[in-house]
Design a protein around this motif. Sequence first.
Motif, PDB file in Angstrom:
ATOM      1  N   UNK A  88       0.937  -1.227   0.020  1.00  0.00           N
ATOM      2  CA  UNK A  88       0.002   0.085   0.196  1.00  0.00           C
ATOM      3  C   UNK A  88       0.843   1.279  -0.064  1.00  0.00           C
ATOM      4  N   UNK A  89       1.683   1.511   1.021  1.00  0.00           N
ATOM      5  CA  UNK A  89       2.340   2.719   1.324  1.00  0.00           C
ATOM      6  C   UNK A  89       3.666   2.635   0.526  1.00  0.00           C
ATOM      7  N   UNK A  90       4.218   3.933   0.201  1.00  0.00           N
ATOM      8  CA  UNK A  90       5.480   3.881  -0.501  1.00  0.00           C
ATOM      9  C   UNK A  90       6.626   3.260   0.459  1.00  0.00           C
ATOM     10  N   UNK A  92      -5.181  -4.052   9.965  1.00  0.00           N
ATOM     11  CA  UNK A  92      -4.890  -2.487   9.788  1.00  0.00           C
ATOM     12  C   UNK A  92      -6.190  -2.048   8.843  1.00  0.00           C
ATOM     13  N   UNK A  93      -7.160  -1.391   9.296  1.00  0.00           N
ATOM     14  CA  UNK A  93      -8.358  -1.046   8.559  1.00  0.00           C
ATOM     15  C   UNK A  93      -7.994  -0.477   7.585  1.00  0.00           C
ATOM     16  N   UNK A  94      -6.929   0.299   7.483  1.00  0.00           N
ATOM     17  CA  UNK A  94      -6.703   1.135   6.304  1.00  0.00           C
ATOM     18  C   UNK A  94      -6.316   0.102   5.094  1.00  0.00           C
ATOM     19  N   UNK A  95      -5.637  -0.911   5.252  1.00  0.00           N
ATOM     20  CA  UNK A  95      -5.405  -2.008   4.157  1.00  0.00           C
ATOM     21  C   UNK A  95      -6.611  -2.515   3.744  1.00  0.00           C
ATOM     22  N   UNK A  96      -7.328  -3.096   4.606  1.00  0.00           N
ATOM     23  CA  UNK A  96      -8.624  -3.780   4.343  1.00  0.00           C
ATOM     24  C   UNK A  96      -9.407  -2.849   3.322  1.00  0.00           C
ATOM     25  N   UNK A  97      -9.655  -1.641   3.881  1.00  0.00           N
ATOM     26  CA  UNK A  97     -10.490  -0.745   3.049  1.00  0.00           C
ATOM     27  C   UNK A  97      -9.769  -0.403   1.731  1.00  0.00           C
ATOM     28  N   UNK A  98      -8.603  -0.191   1.720  1.00  0.00           N
ATOM     29  CA  UNK A  98      -7.777  -0.144   0.750  1.00  0.00           C
ATOM     30  C   UNK A  98      -7.752  -1.161  -0.403  1.00  0.00           C
ATOM     31  N   UNK A 108      -1.663   1.202  -6.117  1.00  0.00           N
ATOM     32  CA  UNK A 108      -1.427   0.500  -4.713  1.00  0.00           C
ATOM     33  C   UNK A 108      -2.231  -0.772  -4.424  1.00  0.00           C
ATOM     34  N   UNK A 109      -1.704  -1.611  -3.728  1.00  0.00           N
ATOM     35  CA  UNK A 109      -2.388  -2.949  -3.472  1.00  0.00           C
ATOM     36  C   UNK A 109      -2.475  -4.009  -4.730  1.00  0.00           C
ATOM     37  N   UNK A 110      -1.499  -3.771  -5.544  1.00  0.00           N
ATOM     38  CA  UNK A 110      -1.596  -4.742  -6.893  1.00  0.00           C
ATOM     39  C   UNK A 110      -1.627  -6.305  -6.518  1.00  0.00           C
TER      40      UNK A 110
END
Length: 252
Positions: A72-74, A164-170, A208-210
């Motif tokens: 996700x993040x750089x 990590x909610x931000x990952x799942x939502x992403x 992100x999140x390929x």
Amino acid sequence: MIRLERAGLPPDTAEHLGTYTRQIEKTADSGRKAKAAELWSHTTVRRRVRGGLLATLADMAPGHQRCMYCGDSQGTDIDHFEPKSLAPTRTFEWLNHLLACAYCNSNQKRDAFPRSEEDGSPLLVDPTLEDPLDHLRLVLPLCTYKALTPQGEACIDVFGLNSRGVLVDGRRTAYETAKQSIELWRIAADRKQHDKAAKVVEVAWDRPLADVLAGMFHQSGHPAAELLFSGEEENLGLLRDQELRQAFLSRA
């Protein structure tokens, strides 16, 4: 996490890594941890190795220099897959370096390096040595991971892949975007708009999140694909389209 190919280092960077590794190996066992930490933090040493390491890792990373763990993040940090505090002689070993975001490196992984109680083998997955899809299955459309092996379970725990909610939502957003991408590719290909179709593929893998897109193609070939894609038969049909698969997977 997606499978990655390890590239070769610039010759001068590789030479410097070898020099510092030999310095650590010449140090008494009791002092190797301190020696490794001293060298890694030394300004001159970092100037000689950091640029070459980061540039090569960035070229290997998914999308636009994404973290090799969460996707996700750089990626901004050079992570030691096996922590230097546990394996000081591997501090400057190229095969022990991965690109991580600051959160995965400093908040999640830190010095964690779980090993099998049976044979002592590492439980974390190095995506340059193994295919993470052999250990993790993305549950669609929930976009949480299910562990297929103890290694997958360790990755979920250490990197917080489901907590990590931000990952799942992403991933949920990435899933919807990926479905749109394969639909757009099919339309462009049918219209003989080859440049547009190629651009769709490029953009899809650079997002992100390929790992979501990789998981979709992987699961479309699973024996239970009809169940995994229940209610999304059109999506499954596109993912099984051989022309479409060739276009996307040759770029992965």
